[in-house]
Design a protein around this motif. Structure first.
Motif, PDB file in Angstrom:
ATOM      1  N   ARG A   1      -5.394 -26.928   7.922  1.00 24.92           N
ATOM      2  CA  ARG A   1      -5.562 -27.777   8.626  1.00 24.92           C
ATOM      3  C   ARG A   1      -4.397 -27.683  10.124  1.00 24.92           C
ATOM      4  O   ARG A   1      -4.781 -27.905  11.225  1.00 24.92           O
ATOM      5  CB  ARG A   1      -5.047 -29.314   8.241  1.00 24.92           C
TER       6      ARG A   1
ATOM      7  N   SER B   1      -3.130 -24.963  11.226  1.00 22.57           N
ATOM      8  CA  SER B   1      -3.667 -23.829  11.942  1.00 22.57           C
ATOM      9  C   SER B   1      -4.599 -24.468  12.948  1.00 22.57           C
ATOM     10  O   SER B   1      -5.071 -23.952  14.003  1.00 22.57           O
ATOM     11  CB  SER B   1      -3.951 -22.654  11.360  1.00 22.57           C
ATOM     12  N   VAL B   2      -5.391 -25.138  12.227  1.00 22.60           N
ATOM     13  CA  VAL B   2      -6.612 -25.625  13.185  1.00 22.60           C
ATOM     14  C   VAL B   2      -6.244 -26.688  14.388  1.00 22.60           C
ATOM     15  O   VAL B   2      -6.586 -26.509  15.154  1.00 22.60           O
ATOM     16  CB  VAL B   2      -7.510 -26.639  12.230  1.00 22.60           C
TER      17      VAL B   2
ATOM     18  N   VAL C   1      -4.512 -24.257  17.156  1.00 21.63           N
ATOM     19  CA  VAL C   1      -5.368 -23.133  17.831  1.00 21.63           C
ATOM     20  C   VAL C   1      -6.536 -23.828  18.713  1.00 21.63           C
ATOM     21  O   VAL C   1      -7.510 -24.335  18.104  1.00 21.63           O
ATOM     22  CB  VAL C   1      -5.827 -21.845  16.931  1.00 21.63           C
TER      23      VAL C   1
ATOM     24  N   ILE D   1     -11.848 -21.848  19.775  1.00 27.63           N
ATOM     25  CA  ILE D   1     -13.116 -21.468  19.068  1.00 27.63           C
ATOM     26  C   ILE D   1     -14.121 -22.639  19.347  1.00 27.63           C
ATOM     27  O   ILE D   1     -15.138 -22.420  19.539  1.00 27.63           O
ATOM     28  CB  ILE D   1     -12.853 -21.315  17.625  1.00 27.63           C
ATOM     29  N   PRO D   2     -13.475 -23.778  18.835  1.00 28.76           N
ATOM     30  CA  PRO D   2     -14.656 -24.942  18.983  1.00 28.76           C
ATOM     31  C   PRO D   2     -15.693 -25.115  20.093  1.00 28.76           C
ATOM     32  O   PRO D   2     -16.509 -25.037  19.682  1.00 28.76           O
ATOM     33  CB  PRO D   2     -13.889 -26.145  18.315  1.00 28.76           C
TER      34      PRO D   2
ATOM     35  N   ASP E   1     -15.894 -23.172  22.715  1.00 33.70           N
ATOM     36  CA  ASP E   1     -16.346 -22.393  23.998  1.00 33.70           C
ATOM     37  C   ASP E   1     -17.987 -22.556  23.924  1.00 33.70           C
ATOM     38  O   ASP E   1     -18.704 -22.358  22.790  1.00 33.70           O
ATOM     39  CB  ASP E   1     -15.950 -20.796  23.449  1.00 33.70           C
ATOM     40  N   ALA E   2     -18.289 -22.513  25.330  1.00 32.36           N
ATOM     41  CA  ALA E   2     -19.751 -22.437  25.503  1.00 32.36           C
ATOM     42  C   ALA E   2     -20.452 -23.373  24.905  1.00 32.36           C
ATOM     43  O   ALA E   2     -21.891 -23.450  24.769  1.00 32.36           O
ATOM     44  CB  ALA E   2     -20.289 -20.910  25.421  1.00 32.36           C
ATOM     45  N   GLU E   3     -19.850 -24.296  24.201  1.00 28.41           N
ATOM     46  CA  GLU E   3     -20.866 -25.117  23.321  1.00 28.41           C
ATOM     47  C   GLU E   3     -21.422 -26.382  24.128  1.00 28.41           C
ATOM     48  O   GLU E   3     -22.289 -26.781  23.777  1.00 28.41           O
ATOM     49  CB  GLU E   3     -20.084 -25.607  22.016  1.00 28.41           C
TER      50      GLU E   3
ATOM     51  N   VAL F   1     -21.314 -32.073  22.108  1.00 27.51           N
ATOM     52  CA  VAL F   1     -22.346 -32.080  20.921  1.00 27.51           C
ATOM     53  C   VAL F   1     -23.443 -32.989  21.081  1.00 27.51           C
ATOM     54  O   VAL F   1     -24.526 -32.467  20.642  1.00 27.51           O
ATOM     55  CB  VAL F   1     -21.333 -32.665  19.687  1.00 27.51           C
TER      56      VAL F   1
ATOM     57  N   PRO G   1     -16.154 -26.418  14.423  1.00 23.17           N
ATOM     58  CA  PRO G   1     -16.219 -25.011  13.821  1.00 23.17           C
ATOM     59  C   PRO G   1     -14.666 -24.718  13.891  1.00 23.17           C
ATOM     60  O   PRO G   1     -14.558 -23.708  12.994  1.00 23.17           O
ATOM     61  CB  PRO G   1     -16.912 -24.170  14.922  1.00 23.17           C
ATOM     62  N   HIS G   2     -13.903 -25.318  14.300  1.00 17.07           N
ATOM     63  CA  HIS G   2     -12.449 -24.945  14.185  1.00 17.07           C
ATOM     64  C   HIS G   2     -11.810 -25.135  12.561  1.00 17.07           C
ATOM     65  O   HIS G   2     -11.020 -24.599  12.151  1.00 17.07           O
ATOM     66  CB  HIS G   2     -11.420 -25.780  15.107  1.00 17.07           C
TER      67      HIS G   2
ATOM     68  N   VAL H   1      -7.818 -28.025   1.019  1.00 18.97           N
ATOM     69  CA  VAL H   1      -6.883 -27.447   2.452  1.00 18.97           C
ATOM     70  C   VAL H   1      -7.281 -28.069   3.745  1.00 18.97           C
ATOM     71  O   VAL H   1      -6.552 -27.668   4.744  1.00 18.97           O
ATOM     72  CB  VAL H   1      -7.093 -25.981   2.515  1.00 18.97           C
TER      73      VAL H   1
ATOM     74  N   PRO I   1      -3.096 -18.536  11.603  1.00 18.55           N
ATOM     75  CA  PRO I   1      -3.569 -18.934  12.860  1.00 18.55           C
ATOM     76  C   PRO I   1      -4.084 -17.776  13.988  1.00 18.55           C
ATOM     77  O   PRO I   1      -4.885 -18.002  14.812  1.00 18.55           O
ATOM     78  CB  PRO I   1      -2.410 -19.793  13.408  1.00 18.55           C
TER      79      PRO I   1
ATOM     80  N   GLU J   1      -7.679 -16.885  12.953  1.00 14.18           N
ATOM     81  CA  GLU J   1      -8.358 -17.934  12.954  1.00 14.18           C
ATOM     82  C   GLU J   1      -9.056 -17.679  14.539  1.00 14.18           C
ATOM     83  O   GLU J   1     -10.261 -18.199  14.677  1.00 14.18           O
ATOM     84  CB  GLU J   1      -7.828 -19.279  12.986  1.00 14.18           C
TER      85      GLU J   1
ATOM     86  N   VAL K   1     -12.372 -16.090  14.592  1.00 19.26           N
ATOM     87  CA  VAL K   1     -13.568 -16.745  13.864  1.00 19.26           C
ATOM     88  C   VAL K   1     -14.438 -17.516  14.735  1.00 19.26           C
ATOM     89  O   VAL K   1     -13.919 -18.567  15.460  1.00 19.26           O
ATOM     90  CB  VAL K   1     -13.275 -17.470  12.785  1.00 19.26           C
TER      91      VAL K   1
ATOM     92  N   ARG L   1     -18.033 -19.579  15.873  1.00 16.42           N
ATOM     93  CA  ARG L   1     -18.992 -20.444  14.734  1.00 16.42           C
ATOM     94  C   ARG L   1     -20.052 -19.514  14.301  1.00 16.42           C
ATOM     95  O   ARG L   1     -20.641 -19.615  13.247  1.00 16.42           O
ATOM     96  CB  ARG L   1     -19.478 -21.611  16.041  1.00 16.42           C
TER      97      ARG L   1
ATOM     98  N   HIS M   1     -19.546 -14.211  22.294  1.00 15.88           N
ATOM     99  CA  HIS M   1     -19.357 -15.164  22.998  1.00 15.88           C
ATOM    100  C   HIS M   1     -20.735 -15.722  23.655  1.00 15.88           C
ATOM    101  O   HIS M   1     -20.998 -16.937  23.763  1.00 15.88           O
ATOM    102  CB  HIS M   1     -18.369 -14.684  24.042  1.00 15.88           C
TER     103      HIS M   1
ATOM    104  N   ALA N   1     -22.746 -17.882  21.576  1.00 10.31           N
ATOM    105  CA  ALA N   1     -22.274 -19.011  20.939  1.00 10.31           C
ATOM    106  C   ALA N   1     -23.085 -20.389  21.923  1.00 10.31           C
ATOM    107  O   ALA N   1     -23.055 -21.463  21.561  1.00 10.31           O
ATOM    108  CB  ALA N   1     -20.982 -19.339  21.445  1.00 10.31           C
ATOM    109  N   GLY N   2     -23.414 -19.673  23.246  1.00 13.07           N
ATOM    110  CA  GLY N   2     -24.168 -20.918  23.784  1.00 13.07           C
ATOM    111  C   GLY N   2     -25.376 -21.480  23.474  1.00 13.07           C
ATOM    112  O   GLY N   2     -26.162 -20.628  22.813  1.00 13.07           O
TER     113      GLY N   2
END
Lengths: 135, 247
Positions: free
Chosen positions: A10, A12-13, A16, A19-20, A22-24, A27, B71-72, B102, B202, B205, B208, B210, B233, B236-237
């Motif tokens: 948690r 580290s989440v 950082v 990641i979540p 990018d380009a997404e 939702v 996804p994080h 965790v 970290p 991470e 990683v 999605r 990358h 991911a789109g």
């Protein structure tokens, strides 16, 4: 062997970014998609259906749409999702198709009398001569 | 009562500059809701009146999925598994329990199964029936995951789909495709990239993606720019190749 510290992932989440998102993009592409999603989640928690039943009905809905010419590219996904939701609530006796329609019409009436930019609110008068009521 | 004829809905100017864009010839401009917005509001009103839902709680769910759940969370779990063999063993043995220990994820709706990529096996996840997906740890599924081309091709031609995502695997690498159901959903534990010895969780991470947890991508290689790592990358789109209507 060291034990896993609770909360390590948690922490580290939280630390950082990147990641979540990018380009997404968002939702939900439109607010109603989020509302439809949240309603299904809530009704599941209330025990109205199991996810197994949901998956079956949704799969059925998607197949039907495909047969009707829907390209099923994912863009129309929440339409299928919401069709499924309407079907479930009607079939399980939460409400009826007629009530859904009367409320839908009332919301349209409410929108058409509300100036652009003002919040749209539903009042009893929006139902006209139909039988639905709100307080 | 107004008719529900969508064809007459006057599209609003896309600039949203009401200041001068609209003539006021016939008085103030009134609101217009899309057909879907009307139906969703209708159901929400009914469910609220019947005490099935609380509009504020609905908003909180939407917000959580838009910002908090994504996804994080899965990436944190993967990084931990890479850096802690004990945790990895527990993750592979019982993902629900290990993840619950965790993270704040506490509403696991059904069994989660973590499948590990190795030098011999590459795993890929699909839901051929609809779009079962480990929401709690990856957020909501990307559009391509829900699309018919991906759902059908992932099983028939996984190598071709991977190619669309820019991933080429050695010929002797076995590809296993896992079909999710409402009762059992899968997350891929990607291979830890070489050259990351001694990295902290970290740091790991950040490698990683999605897609690497769905199996349509690999983890990022350290030291490379985002787009170099085999198209991860790009993939991911929502416009990813998997969504292209290839028969």
């Amino acid at each position: 062997m060291s034990a896993v510290e609770p909360g390590a992932a948690r922490d580290s989440v939280d630390a950082v970014p990147g990641i979540p998102c990018d380009a997404e993009g968002p939702v939900f592409r439109e607010p109603w998609e989020g509302q439809a999603f949240a309603m299904a989640l809530t009704l599941h928690q209330r025990g109205l259906f199991t996810w197994g039943e949901w998956a079956e009905l949704l799969g059925d809905e998607i197949r039907r749409a495909q047969a009707g010419g829907d390209p099923d590219t994912g863009e129309t996904y929440y339409r299928h999702w919401f069709n499924t939701l309407e079907r479930v609530v009607a079939e399980r006796g939460v409400t009826s198709r007629e009530t859904l329609t009367s409320y839908r019409d009332a919301w349209e009436h409410a929108a058409h009398r509300t100036p652009h930019g003002k919040p749209i609110e539903l009042v009893a008068a929006d139902f006209g001569d139909s039988r639905g009521t709100v307080e | 009562m107004a008719t529900g004829d969508r064809g007459h809905a006057q599209p609003h100017g896309d600039g949203h500059s009401h200041a001068e864009g609209h003539a006021h010839g016939e008085g103030e401009e009134m609101s217009e809701l899309s057909e879907m917005a009307l139906r969703v509001r209708a159901l929400e009103s009914i469910l609220t009146e019947k005490d099935y839902v609380d509009p504020l709680a609905l908003d909180r769910i939407v917000q959580a999925y838009e910002t908090k759940i994504g996804p994080h969370i899965g990436a944190g779990v993967v990084a931990l598994a890479w850096s802690n063999p004990d945790f990895k063993a527990r993750l592979l043995a019982n993902a629900n329990e290990a993840i619950g220990a965790v993270t704040e994820v506490d509403t696991l709706e059904s069994d989660l199964v973590v499948v590990e990529n190795t030098a011999e096996v590459h795993n890929m996840v699909v839901c051929t029936l609809c779009s079962c997906y480990p929401w709690e740890v990856l957020g909501l599924p990307p559009t391509w995951y829900k699309s018919a081309p991906y759902r059908s091709r992932a099983v028939i031609d996984p190598r071709g789909v991977l190619g669309d995502f820019g991933v080429t695997l050695p010929d002797d690498r076995e590809i296993r495709v896992w079909d999710s159901t409402a009762y059992q959903r899968f997350i891929v534990l990607p291979e830890r990239p070489a050259g990351t010895e001694g990295w902290t969780a970290p740091q790991l991470e950040a490698l990683v993606t999605r897609d690497s947890m769905i199996g349509t991508g690999l983890a990022r290689q350290p030291g490379r720019a985002d787009d170099d790592a085999g198209g991860v990358h790009d993939a991911a789109g929502d416009d990813a190749a998997g969504a292209r209507p290839t028969p």
